[in-house]
Scaffold this motif. Structure first.
Motif, short mmCIF file in Angstrom:
data_model
loop_
_atom_site.label_atom_id
_atom_site.label_comp_id
_atom_site.label_asym_id
_atom_site.label_seq_id
_atom_site.Cartn_x
_atom_site.Cartn_y
_atom_site.Cartn_z
N ALA A 1 48.42 37.50 35.45
CA ALA A 1 48.35 36.55 36.56
C ALA A 1 47.25 36.94 37.55
CB ALA A 1 49.70 36.47 37.27
N ILE A 2 47.13 38.23 37.81
CA ILE A 2 46.09 38.71 38.73
C ILE A 2 44.71 38.52 38.12
CG2 ILE A 2 45.19 40.73 39.94
CD1 ILE A 2 48.05 41.78 40.16
N LEU A 3 44.56 38.91 36.86
CA LEU A 3 43.28 38.73 36.18
C LEU A 3 42.90 37.26 36.10
CD1 LEU A 3 43.72 41.22 33.18
CD2 LEU A 3 42.08 41.46 35.05
N GLY A 4 43.87 36.42 35.74
CA GLY A 4 43.61 34.99 35.63
C GLY A 4 43.24 34.36 36.96
N SER A 5 43.89 34.80 38.02
CA SER A 5 43.58 34.28 39.35
C SER A 5 42.14 34.62 39.75
CB SER A 5 44.55 34.86 40.39
OG SER A 5 45.86 34.39 40.18
N ALA A 6 41.73 35.86 39.45
CA ALA A 6 40.37 36.27 39.79
C ALA A 6 39.35 35.48 38.98
CB ALA A 6 40.21 37.77 39.54
N TYR A 7 39.62 35.31 37.68
CA TYR A 7 38.71 34.54 36.82
C TYR A 7 38.63 33.09 37.28
CZ TYR A 7 36.60 32.63 32.59
OH TYR A 7 35.78 31.98 31.70
N SER A 8 39.78 32.50 37.57
CA SER A 8 39.83 31.11 38.01
C SER A 8 39.05 30.93 39.31
CB SER A 8 41.28 30.67 38.20
OG SER A 8 41.36 29.32 38.59
N GLN A 9 39.17 31.89 40.19
CA GLN A 9 38.49 31.80 41.48
C GLN A 9 36.97 31.95 41.34
OE1 GLN A 9 39.94 34.55 44.43
NE2 GLN A 9 38.39 34.02 45.92
N TYR A 10 36.54 32.97 40.63
CA TYR A 10 35.11 33.28 40.58
C TYR A 10 34.33 32.53 39.52
CZ TYR A 10 36.03 37.04 43.87
OH TYR A 10 36.39 37.76 44.98
N VAL A 11 34.98 32.13 38.43
CA VAL A 11 34.28 31.45 37.36
C VAL A 11 34.52 29.94 37.40
CG1 VAL A 11 33.94 31.29 34.87
CG2 VAL A 11 34.40 33.50 35.92
N LEU A 12 35.78 29.55 37.57
CA LEU A 12 36.10 28.12 37.57
C LEU A 12 36.02 27.50 38.95
CD1 LEU A 12 39.13 28.20 35.09
CD2 LEU A 12 36.69 27.90 34.60
N GLY A 13 35.82 28.33 39.97
CA GLY A 13 35.59 27.82 41.32
C GLY A 13 36.81 27.29 42.03
N VAL A 14 37.98 27.83 41.72
CA VAL A 14 39.22 27.40 42.39
C VAL A 14 39.49 28.33 43.57
CG1 VAL A 14 41.69 26.95 42.10
CG2 VAL A 14 40.11 26.58 40.18
N PRO A 15 39.50 27.83 44.81
CA PRO A 15 39.65 28.69 45.99
C PRO A 15 40.94 29.51 46.00
CG PRO A 15 38.92 26.49 46.62
CD PRO A 15 39.31 26.42 45.18
N GLU A 16 42.07 28.87 45.70
CA GLU A 16 43.36 29.56 45.68
C GLU A 16 44.12 29.11 44.44
OE1 GLU A 16 47.31 30.40 48.48
OE2 GLU A 16 45.72 29.06 49.18
N PRO A 17 43.88 29.77 43.31
CA PRO A 17 44.49 29.34 42.04
C PRO A 17 46.02 29.35 42.08
CG PRO A 17 42.74 30.94 41.68
CD PRO A 17 43.03 30.95 43.14
N LYS A 18 46.61 28.26 41.62
CA LYS A 18 48.06 28.15 41.53
C LYS A 18 48.52 28.67 40.18
CE LYS A 18 48.17 24.09 44.57
NZ LYS A 18 48.49 22.64 44.65
N VAL A 19 49.41 29.64 40.22
CA VAL A 19 49.84 30.33 39.00
C VAL A 19 51.22 29.87 38.56
CG1 VAL A 19 50.34 32.60 37.99
CG2 VAL A 19 48.48 32.35 39.64
N GLY A 20 51.39 29.68 37.25
CA GLY A 20 52.68 29.33 36.69
C GLY A 20 53.05 30.23 35.54
N LEU A 21 54.33 30.36 35.27
CA LEU A 21 54.84 31.13 34.14
C LEU A 21 55.36 30.16 33.09
CD1 LEU A 21 55.83 33.79 32.77
CD2 LEU A 21 57.96 33.52 34.08
N LEU A 22 54.82 30.20 31.88
CA LEU A 22 55.26 29.29 30.83
C LEU A 22 56.69 29.62 30.44
CD1 LEU A 22 54.30 26.95 29.07
CD2 LEU A 22 53.56 28.62 27.37
N ASN A 23 57.56 28.60 30.51
CA ASN A 23 58.98 28.83 30.28
C ASN A 23 59.63 27.56 29.75
OD1 ASN A 23 61.54 30.07 30.35
ND2 ASN A 23 61.19 30.99 32.35
N ILE A 24 60.93 27.63 29.47
CA ILE A 24 61.64 26.49 28.89
C ILE A 24 62.32 25.63 29.94
CG2 ILE A 24 61.99 27.65 26.68
CD1 ILE A 24 64.86 28.27 27.60
#
Length: 341
Positions: free
Chosen positions: A162-185
């Protein structure tokens, strides 16, 4: 932004259509993106894949004596075959002779080679493969990780994703505050197995990421999330299913277009829209996924990659190098770890 020419090590022997399609995509990237490509593998097979208008003086071939087949156990294969193409390619990055590596071969072997030769970023237990999916919102994408590197995951691994994905989303995909979800049922925090429940609690308690709750399968492409974390088993199934759906949609569109002169006229009118549709849902347009958490830029492509996918994967690698993704993720992760500590 970098101004020097980016050098990318290409595992020319990795993939179902290697080396022909790998070489074709790499040569296109060399011409159109201005990158230097180091083709790693069997020199004779690579030379045989070169088009007639390309001479040996125009390409750089790095010999490798072996390959890791898809049916081999990743770690043992990497250790038994130190001169396999993926090992040689990773060594080029480790030695500073290349800034990034691309492979469409055995993804487990690529991760094992990256771990043994490049190492992990500080504080990371398990790297993850992050893949970008389209969403129902035209200008928005969602990053899903892991999609194949780790079949079994502890809750703390998913928190790191989640931390790695947030950083990638922010710096590469340009999302200021990435919203994180956990895949579940289910949406409720009590849903899922014990690992899912414990992961939910850890993500909810981490003030350094914008965790907004569980994401059900139908939510993945909704656009409500910027980052979705899951274990590599589920993520890989999700990735392959999404690829199949994209291919089916493109095929249906092609079949349902009118035939004859009417179809030609209609297709000509719709061509810009059809191109946009293809760009959004065709996995070949993304080319590959970044292996997040290792101390180097490593792009893992689809085993079925053809030249367009290889080209786009190399483009992704170049963008990662140009935008200093590795340094930014490392800085961001260390900052979050320091603040949470």
């Amino acid at each position: 932004m970098r101004s020097t020419c980016v050098r990318i090590a290409i595992d020319a022997m990795g993939g179902d259509r290697a080396p022909a399609e790998i070489v074709a995509g790499a040569l296109r990237a060399k011409e159109e993106l201005g990158v230097e490509v180091l083709l790693v593998g069997d020199p004779q097979k690579i030379e045989a894949s070169l088009p007639p208008n390309v001479s040996l003086s125009q390409v750089e071939i790095v010999p490798a004596e072996d390959t890791i087949s898809m049916d081999e156990e990743a770690l043992s294969g990497i250790r038994r075959k130190p001169k396999a193409s993926i090992n040689v390619a990773m060594n080029l990055v480790k030695q500073g002779k290349a800034e990034a590596v691309f492979s469409a071969g055995h993804s487990g072997a690529a991760m094992a080679a990256a771990l043994l030769r490049l190492g992990r970023l500080p504080g990371i237990d398990r790297p993850a493969i992050g893949a970008v999916f389209p969403t129902m919102i035209a200008s928005k994408q969602v990053l899903v990780l892991d999609v194949g590197a780790n079949v079994d995951c502890r809750p703390k691994f998913l928190e790191q994703f989640a931390i790695l994905g947030s950083a990638y989303s922010q710096y590469v995909l340009g999302v200021p505050e990435p919203k994180v979800g956990l895949l579940n049922i289910g949406e409720e925090e009590s849903k899922g197995n014990d690992a899912a429940v414990r992961t939910y609690q850890m993500l909810q308690s981490n003030a350094q990421i914008a965790f907004i709750g569980n994401a059900e399968g139908r939510d993945v492409l909704s656009g409500d999330f910027d980052v979705i974390v899951c274990d590599g088993f589920v993520g890989n199934v999700l990735l392959k299913f999404a690829e199949a759906v994209g291919n089916i949609v493109l095929q249906i569109i092609k079949e349902e277009l009118p035939q004859g002169l009417r179809g030609q006229v209609g297709t000509a009118i719709l061509k810009p829209n059809l191109k946009k549709i293809k760009q959004r849902i065709d996995h070949a347009e993304h080319g590959g996924a970044l292996l997040l958490g290792v101390d180097g830029i490593c792009i893992i492509g689809h085993g079925s990659s053809q030249a367009p996918s290889v080209f786009n994967a190399i483009r992704l690698a170049k963008e990662a190098v140009d935008n200093q993704v590795l340094q930014r993720i490392q800085s961001q992760y260390q900052s979050l770890q320091h603040e949470s500590g």
